[in-house]
Write an enzyme that holds these catalytic residues in place. Structure first.
Site, PDB file in Angstrom:
ATOM      1  N   GLY A  19    -169.428 -85.529 -18.120  1.00 51.10           N
ATOM      2  CA  GLY A  19    -169.659 -86.088 -16.923  1.00 51.10           C
ATOM      3  C   GLY A  19    -170.826 -85.356 -16.170  1.00 51.10           C
ATOM      4  N   THR A  20    -172.037 -85.613 -16.263  1.00 52.69           N
ATOM      5  CA  THR A  20    -173.096 -85.028 -15.785  1.00 52.69           C
ATOM      6  C   THR A  20    -173.558 -85.665 -14.592  1.00 52.69           C
ATOM      7  OG1 THR A  20    -173.666 -84.744 -18.204  1.00 52.69           O
ATOM      8  CG2 THR A  20    -175.448 -84.188 -16.598  1.00 52.69           C
ATOM      9  N   GLY A  21    -172.734 -85.408 -13.668  1.00 53.91           N
ATOM     10  CA  GLY A  21    -172.944 -85.853 -12.092  1.00 53.91           C
ATOM     11  C   GLY A  21    -173.258 -84.537 -11.329  1.00 53.91           C
ATOM     12  N   ALA A  22    -172.831 -84.875  -9.940  1.00 51.46           N
ATOM     13  CA  ALA A  22    -173.329 -83.899  -8.993  1.00 51.46           C
ATOM     14  C   ALA A  22    -172.359 -82.663  -9.367  1.00 51.46           C
ATOM     15  CB  ALA A  22    -172.780 -84.415  -7.654  1.00 51.46           C
ATOM     16  N   LEU A  23    -171.317 -82.671  -9.529  1.00 51.49           N
ATOM     17  CA  LEU A  23    -170.652 -81.350 -10.191  1.00 51.49           C
ATOM     18  C   LEU A  23    -171.030 -80.777 -11.522  1.00 51.49           C
ATOM     19  CD1 LEU A  23    -166.964 -80.692  -9.169  1.00 51.49           C
ATOM     20  CD2 LEU A  23    -167.757 -80.338 -11.530  1.00 51.49           C
ATOM     21  N   GLY A  24    -170.822 -81.611 -12.453  1.00 53.41           N
ATOM     22  CA  GLY A  24    -171.169 -81.527 -13.809  1.00 53.41           C
ATOM     23  C   GLY A  24    -172.471 -80.768 -14.238  1.00 53.41           C
ATOM     24  N   LYS A 196    -156.966 -76.968  -1.902  1.00 51.73           N
ATOM     25  CA  LYS A 196    -158.097 -77.788  -2.133  1.00 51.73           C
ATOM     26  C   LYS A 196    -157.771 -79.009  -1.382  1.00 51.73           C
ATOM     27  CE  LYS A 196    -162.252 -78.878  -3.406  1.00 51.73           C
ATOM     28  NZ  LYS A 196    -162.594 -79.155  -4.693  1.00 51.73           N
ATOM     29  N   SER A 266    -167.766 -86.466  -1.556  1.00 47.68           N
ATOM     30  CA  SER A 266    -168.062 -87.303  -2.465  1.00 47.68           C
ATOM     31  C   SER A 266    -167.595 -88.671  -2.355  1.00 47.68           C
ATOM     32  CB  SER A 266    -167.350 -86.690  -3.732  1.00 47.68           C
ATOM     33  OG  SER A 266    -165.976 -86.487  -3.344  1.00 47.68           O
TER      34      SER A 266
END
Length: 323
Positions: A19-24, A196, A266
């Protein structure tokens, strides 16, 4: 802007970012900067990243990683020591199948997701793996194909599911620290998850229902009071499950949020993009676990029901082309 090809240092664990999004995208970038070997699995923008690389704008320094190893989830991916789960929990109906070709005997699954009970399911599906939760306090958004904007924070709190994962904590801390990421270890995964939720439940849900970013919530006495009420209910749930918060913890979270730059959580980003919201694991699973211990969180339950309604309406209108 510095351009980095992502050189490997052999004594560091290798990573696959699912998952290459905002976090990854952000944490994968930091791991590359620390000298780790990192592979990325992307979806819609995989060809863009292959052709143009991964761009991360950050107060820590803007970076452009090119070339990088990026794959579709259907591609054969070389084995890595650590697989980081950076997908939204709305994709968890696919998660086990996506992980199967990536997990081998001794693989570490580092789960970056928000919510509760995900590690239980991962441990049941992959007894050969070590399961570790990575709880991320991060202000970051994906603003375009292969383009991440990091605004603030980035702390990763590591909590092992069992003793097998504990042996990996120091190596993971070293790998993230080498990339400039603040990292800590927490002794209780369950407590870490509830801590969290104390931020996610109020600020994700209210950002959608009130139509404002975090600064808008903190600037209004009524919205801020509702956020605090939700936090107090999360504290009731945590205590019922045997992991009470320490005195002053909620005020600490509110103070951190007050000092943040303008930030869209998010869930608000997903709502504006007409994507499914992470309601099950972030709201309904915690409600279920608290109820097992005899605690009813009525305000959290009300927020969850409202989110279900607006989520369904939002995506229906989008599907019908009425927006």
């Amino acid at each position: 802007m510095l351009i980095d090809g992502g050189q490997m240092t052999s004594n560091k664990p290798s990573f696959t970012i699912l998952g290459t999004g905002a976090l990854g995208g952000f944490y994968g970038s930091r791991l590359l900067l620390g000298g780790a070997e990192v592979r990325f699995i992307a979806n819609s923008d995989v060809e863009h990243i292959r052709d143009h690389g991964l761009r991360v704008d950050s107060p820590l320094g803007d970076r452009h990683h090119f070339p990088i190893a990026v794959y579709r989830d259907s591609d054969p991916v070389p084995a890595s020591d650590v697989v980081c789960v950076a997908l939204k929990t709305t994709q968890n109906h696919r998660l086990i199948e996506l992980l199967k070709p990536l997990v081998h005997e001794g693989t570490v699954i580092l789960n970056f997701q928000n919510g509760l009970t995900m590690e239980d399911e991962l441990a049941a599906a992959f007894p050969e793996a070590s399961i570790i939760a990575g709880l991320c306090f991060l202000c970051s958004n994906k603003v375009g194909p292969g383009h991440i904007v990091h605004l603030d924070s980035g702390l990763v709190s590591l909590a092992s599911y069992d003793e097998r994962g504990q042996a990996w904590i120091e190596r993971l801390m070293d790998a993230f620290s080498a990339g400039g990421v603040q990292v800590e270890t927490l002794p209780s995964l369950l407590k870490a998850r509830w801590r969290k939720l104390a931020w996610n439940i109020p600020f994700n849900g209210l950002s959608v229902l009130l139509g404002v970013d975090t600064d808008g919530i903190m600037a209004d006495a009524h919205a801020r009071g509702l956020a605090k009420q939700l936090m107090e209910e999360v504290a009731v749930g945590a205590a019922a499950c045997g992991v009470p918060f320490e005195a002053g913890f909620m005020e600490h979270l509110l103070d951190i949020t007050r000092k943040m730059p303008t930030y869209a959580p998010s869930m608000r980003v997903d709502y504006l993009a007409k994507r499914e919201l992470e309601i099950e694991f972030m709201y309904e699973r915690p409600l279920r676990e608290a109820a097992k211990q005899g605690a009813r969180l009525s305000a959290v339950e009300a927020i969850a029901r409202q989110l279900r309604y607006v989520d369904g309406l939002n995506r229906t209108v989008h599907h019908l082309g009425l927006s």
